[in-house]
Design an enzyme around this catalytic site. Structure first.
Site, PDB file in Angstrom:
ATOM      1  CB  CYS A  44       2.409   3.242   5.679  1.00  0.00           C
ATOM      2  SG  CYS A  44       1.174   4.570   5.717  1.00  0.00           S
ATOM      3  N   GLY A  65       0.830  -1.191   0.000  1.00  0.00           N
ATOM      4  CA  GLY A  65       0.000   0.000   0.000  1.00  0.00           C
ATOM      5  C   GLY A  65       0.869   1.247   0.000  1.00  0.00           C
ATOM      6  CB  CYS A  66       0.535   4.453   1.773  1.00  0.00           C
ATOM      7  SG  CYS A  66       1.490   5.928   2.166  1.00  0.00           S
ATOM      8  CG  PHE A  67       5.750   4.703  -1.591  1.00  0.00           C
ATOM      9  CD1 PHE A  67       5.337   5.941  -1.135  1.00  0.00           C
ATOM     10  CD2 PHE A  67       6.114   4.606  -2.931  1.00  0.00           C
ATOM     11  CE1 PHE A  67       5.274   7.047  -1.967  1.00  0.00           C
ATOM     12  CE2 PHE A  67       6.066   5.709  -3.780  1.00  0.00           C
ATOM     13  CZ  PHE A  67       5.636   6.923  -3.300  1.00  0.00           C
TER      14      PHE A  67
END
Length: 222
Positions: A45, A41-43
């Protein structure tokens, strides 16, 4: 005096040898580092999570899995490039192993979701593990199977061949700890503050805790 000079020369030589050995050891340690590329997902994070792990030297945001060369963030998130937001984790295998990192990875995401991660939807936010050879492939499959057994659910995270990792531009690197000011819907904020607000609003930690319970290694540490 001659004896003294001889002893001084010997001591100096010994000191130089020790320094040389230390430098050589440092170079050897640096040369022994390995990399693992994952998409969760969001890199921002994923980068934030894995830079907390002892033995991880660096986590770098970027893209992998697609066909477009040198993709931009806008291209990838718009869709159609085949790339996932990914993170290249550089680690010291004497301090943390590849299978340990994969164990942590599965428990830091929702590997049952094939449409994105948390509030981020679309192909670029899907999960994945990238491998470069048969040995890495076998290890990833073993850890994936163990994670599925532990979770008691089907894991949809694919194991993919890594052709190339494309680093994202500097704006996205170390976003979670940057003091640079950006404009958000809450007004001007540091990137670090904006990241925290985003992560909380996206429900990442809440969903990971729901899935993995006490096995979730990073939930609540953002």
């Amino acid at each position: 005096m001659v004896a003294y000079l001889r002893e001084l020369k010997a001591a100096t030589l010994a000191a130089l040898i020790v320094v040389g050995l230390c430098l050589h050891a440092k170079e050897a340690r640096a040369g022994a580092s390995e990399t693992l590329v994952v998409a969760g997902g969001c890199f921002w994070c994923v980068e934030a999570d894995f830079e907390k792990v002892k033995g991880v030297v660096e986590a770098e945001s970027g893209f992998a899995g697609g066909t477009v060369e040198n993709p931009t963030y806008k291209q990838v998130t718009r869709g159609g490039t085949g790339h996932l937001e990914a993170v290249r984790i550089t680690f010291d295998p004497t301090l943390v192993t590849r299978d340990q990192l994969l164990y942590l990875f599965f428990r830091s995401v929702d590997p049952t979701d094939d449409g994105g991660q948390f509030c981020d939807r679309g192909e670029s936010y899907e999960t994945g593990i990238f491998v470069t050879d048969a040995a890495e492939n076998r290890l990833a499959r073993t850890v994936k199977e163990d994670a599925a057994n532990a979770l008691g659910q089907t894991i949809v995270t694919p194991i993919l061949q890594l052709d190339r990792f494309w680093p994202a531009d500097a704006y996205h690197q170390d976003y979670y700890k940057s003091n640079d000011i950006v404009l958000t819907r809450f007004g001007p904020r540091t990137k670090a503050s904006a990241y925290k607000l985003y992560r909380d609003a996206c429900g990442r930690d809440a969903r990971v805790r729901e899935l993995w319970g006490n096995e979730a290694p990073f939930a609540g540490q953002s």
